[in-house]
Design an enzyme around this catalytic site. Structure first.
Site, PDB file in Angstrom:
ATOM      1  N   ASP A 219       3.540  -5.884  -0.568  1.00  0.00           N
ATOM      2  CA  ASP A 219       4.083  -4.890   0.350  1.00  0.00           C
ATOM      3  C   ASP A 219       5.089  -5.541   1.307  1.00  0.00           C
ATOM      4  O   ASP A 219       4.873  -6.658   1.781  1.00  0.00           O
ATOM      5  CB  ASP A 219       2.901  -4.321   1.160  1.00  0.00           C
ATOM      6  CG  ASP A 219       3.317  -3.210   2.097  1.00  0.00           C
ATOM      7  OD1 ASP A 219       3.805  -2.193   1.599  1.00  0.00           O
ATOM      8  OD2 ASP A 219       3.152  -3.361   3.329  1.00  0.00           O
ATOM      9  N   GLU A 279       7.810  -5.029  -3.320  1.00  0.00           N
ATOM     10  CA  GLU A 279       8.422  -3.866  -2.685  1.00  0.00           C
ATOM     11  C   GLU A 279       9.767  -4.322  -2.152  1.00  0.00           C
ATOM     12  O   GLU A 279       9.886  -4.889  -1.071  1.00  0.00           O
ATOM     13  CB  GLU A 279       7.577  -3.325  -1.533  1.00  0.00           C
ATOM     14  CG  GLU A 279       8.143  -1.995  -1.060  1.00  0.00           C
ATOM     15  CD  GLU A 279       7.742  -1.596   0.349  1.00  0.00           C
ATOM     16  OE1 GLU A 279       7.258  -2.432   1.114  1.00  0.00           O
ATOM     17  OE2 GLU A 279       7.955  -0.427   0.677  1.00  0.00           O
TER      18      GLU A 279
HETATM   19  C1  NOJ Z   1       5.397  -0.038   2.438  1.00  0.00           C
HETATM   20  C2  NOJ Z   1       4.352   0.882   1.898  1.00  0.00           C
HETATM   21  O1  NOJ Z   1       4.740   1.302   0.616  1.00  0.00           O
HETATM   22  C3  NOJ Z   1       4.252   2.021   2.881  1.00  0.00           C
HETATM   23  O2  NOJ Z   1       3.478   3.073   2.377  1.00  0.00           O
HETATM   24  C4  NOJ Z   1       3.699   1.466   4.177  1.00  0.00           C
HETATM   25  O3  NOJ Z   1       3.703   2.482   5.151  1.00  0.00           O
HETATM   26  C5  NOJ Z   1       4.561   0.307   4.692  1.00  0.00           C
HETATM   27  N1  NOJ Z   1       4.936  -0.620   3.664  1.00  0.00           N
HETATM   28  C6  NOJ Z   1       3.822  -0.471   5.726  1.00  0.00           C
HETATM   29  O4  NOJ Z   1       2.835  -1.254   5.123  1.00  0.00           O
END
Ligand code: NOJ
Length: 549
Positions: A219, A279
């Site tokens: 993430d 991500e």
């Molecule tokens: C990316 C995640 O996909 C999202 O859902 C989240 O709110 C943020 N990172 C914070 O962790």
């Protein structure tokens, strides 16, 4: 023996011992799901791991190879799991560690691997590390987070803003300093310049690998590091939906040193044959390429190179695909996730969402690379946006109502059957189930050969049985066609033609010479009248054709 060779042999032995093919993620089809929204087993309206285990059979029949689960750890649930309070446990609302072990074992029996979501950038403010850190300036954990004095009394250290609205610095009256949080104030950023943080997180990953996790989706990797000088970010004209001035996150986003951390995470993953999905939202191939490093960072940076295109447009998609392939790195294809509005709604709103859902599935499952599907795409699930602020569950949308990005709409429960709980729960679902669930659900679609689900199942089966679709090369055809994206996938002497009409108008179809078209055998089609022999002359609106030449 030279040290490098010894290391290579050891790595190979470890991987074999773990019974894993180190390149499995290239051939796999990934399926992202939110455990909260997949299947509830105890009637509390929230999905859980025992529920997911019950649905593994469905996923095996669908034909996916790996599941990416959004965070399952104990959490303050301010950001639905992305605010972790313990990295080595399962949130009681979702189950137990024993359930996780069973999920891995039951998945393995069906050839399905389990990939977890690792929230590296921040913890919950309820995590014992943060509680300890905020207890005193002298706490040994203090430096695990980013604490600073204000620029002057009542002024945060610099002008950085939270992605979720307001300043990225929160004043802590007990210790008289600010702490930094790129996301909610309840999600304090870890200090990744502190080697102890890296060491602990590497241990966390190994702990889950030993337990059977096949990898992680990492993430927010672009948020791991900040400029230590805390220089102000430059402003841009205008304001965002939260009313904050627009800014360029020059000093707290995508800092080059993050690659060193990615290499460390990869070094820990390799002995287990584990995959790292990143991500990594980017619309530029130069940025995308950087995440692969020299093959020693992320295997699957998600990039969102297609999902960031605003509309279906064959020339734009053709260009993007070519740009991604020109990087020479292994592509990852994604059309939707838990943070984006559902793809069938984004690209199909008001225009044949089922046909668009089939088209998007055909696109990601026939391109060369690894596809990541998002739960419900295979049913043609559309977005269901809350209409009133009191219906909103995602705090991000509540705070910036009505302008901010809304994420609840893409997180509604999986639609298993008609009826009040859609087969998801016998209780009250945590998010409202849309009316479309009565027509778009597994039970209805399973028996309907024309459904989106039947189409996805055939697509996945085709991908499995045709090496050309999994590992073959890709040769673009008809480079100037304004509507149809056409290409060949080739392996050995097998050649598959893929033609996708990205427009709402029918289009003539002539990507190959007539003699070859006459000999072709159609394997799968949608939106096309398939002739008894050869290729059809026309592809209908959003039509799909896959044929063997
Ligand atoms: C990316 C995640 O996909 C999202 O859902 C989240 O709110 C943020 N990172 C914070 O962790």
């Amino acid at each position: 023996m030279p040290r490098l060779r010894l290391a290579a042999i050891l790595l190979c032995v470890c991987t074999c011992l773990a019974g894993r093919d180190p390149g499995w993620w290239r051939q796999a089809v990934f399926y992202e799901l939110c455990p909260r929204s997949f299947q509830d087993s105890d009637g509390d309206g929230v999905g859980d791991l025992p529920g997911l285990i019950r649905r593994l059979e469905y996923l095996r029949d669908l034909g996916v190879d790996a599941l990416w689960l959004t965070p399952c750890y104990p959490s303050g649930q301010v950001d639905f799991g992305y605010d972790v309070t313990d990295y080595r446990a399962i949130d009681p609302a979702l189950g137990t560690l024993a359930d996780f072990d069973r999920l891995v074992a039951e998945g393995r029996r069906r050839g399905i691997r389990i990939v977890l979501d690792l929230v590296l950038n921040h913890t919950s403010d309820q995590h014992p590390w943060f509680r300890e850190a905020r207890s005193s300036r002298a706490s040994p954990r203090r430096d695990w987070y980013l604490w600073r004095d204000g620029r002057e009394p009542g002024q945060p250290p610099c002008n950085w803003q939270s992605l979720f609205g307001g300043p990225a610095w929160t004043w802590d009256p007990a210790t008289g300093q600010y702490y930094y949080h790129y996301f909610y104030a309840q999600q304090p950023d870890l200090n990744w310049r502190n080697p102890a943080v890296l060491k602990e997180m590497l241990e966390v990953t190994r702990w889950w690998y030993r337990r059977g996790a096949a990898g992680f989706r990492l993430d927010a990797v672009d948020n791991l590091l900040e400029d230590p000088r805390l220089a102000d970010n430059p402003l841009r004209p205008g304001r965002n939906p939260y009313g904050d001035p627009n800014m360029v996150n020059l000093n707290n986003f995508r800092l080059p040193e993050e690659h060193r951390l990615l290499r460390e995470l990869r070094r820990a993953a390799d002995p287990f044959g584990a995959v790292l999905i990143g991500e990594t939202y980017t619309a530029s191939t130069a940025e995308l390429k950087a995440y692969y490093g020299a093959g020693d960072e992320l295997q699957l940076p998600t990039g969102h190179m297609l999902a960031s295109l605003p509309e279906l447009d064959a020339p734009a998609f053709r260009r993007r695909i070519a740009e991604v392939e020109a990087t020479g790195c292994w592509p990852v294809w994604v059309m939707g996730n838990h943070d984006l509005p559902r793809a069938a709604s984004r690209y199909g709103a008001g225009r044949a969402p089922d046909a668009v859902a089939k088209l998007l599935g055909a696109l990601v499952l026939t391109l060369r690379g690894t596809p990541i599907l998002y739960y419900g795409e295979e049913l043609g699930m559309v977005g269901h946006e809350p209409r009133r602020p009191e219906e909103v569950r995602d705090p991000m949308a509540r705070r910036g109502w009505p302008l901010a990005v809304r994420r609840d709409g893409a997180r509604t429960p999986m639609q298993w059957e008609s009826g009040p709980g859609a087969g998801f729960t016998r209780g009250t679902p945590w998010l409202t189930i849309p009316a479309t669930a009565t027509t778009h659900n597994v039970a209805c679609e399973r028996g309907d050969p024309g459904s989106v689900l039947s189409f996805y199942r055939q697509l996945l089966a085709l991908r499995r049985s045709h090496p050309a679709l999994r590992d073959g090369d890709r040769q673009p055809l008809a480079p100037d066609d304004p509507q149809v994206l056409a290409f060949l996938r080739r392996a050995g002497d097998r050649r598959l033609l893929v033609a996708l009409n990205l427009s709402p108008r029918a289009s003539p179809l002539n990507p190959v010479p007539p003699a070859e078209a006459a000999r072709a055998k159609v394997l799968l089609a949608s939106g096309v009248a398939v002739p008894v022999a050869g290729l059809p002359a026309e592809l209908g609106p959003y039509g799909v054709l896959i044929a063997e030449l």
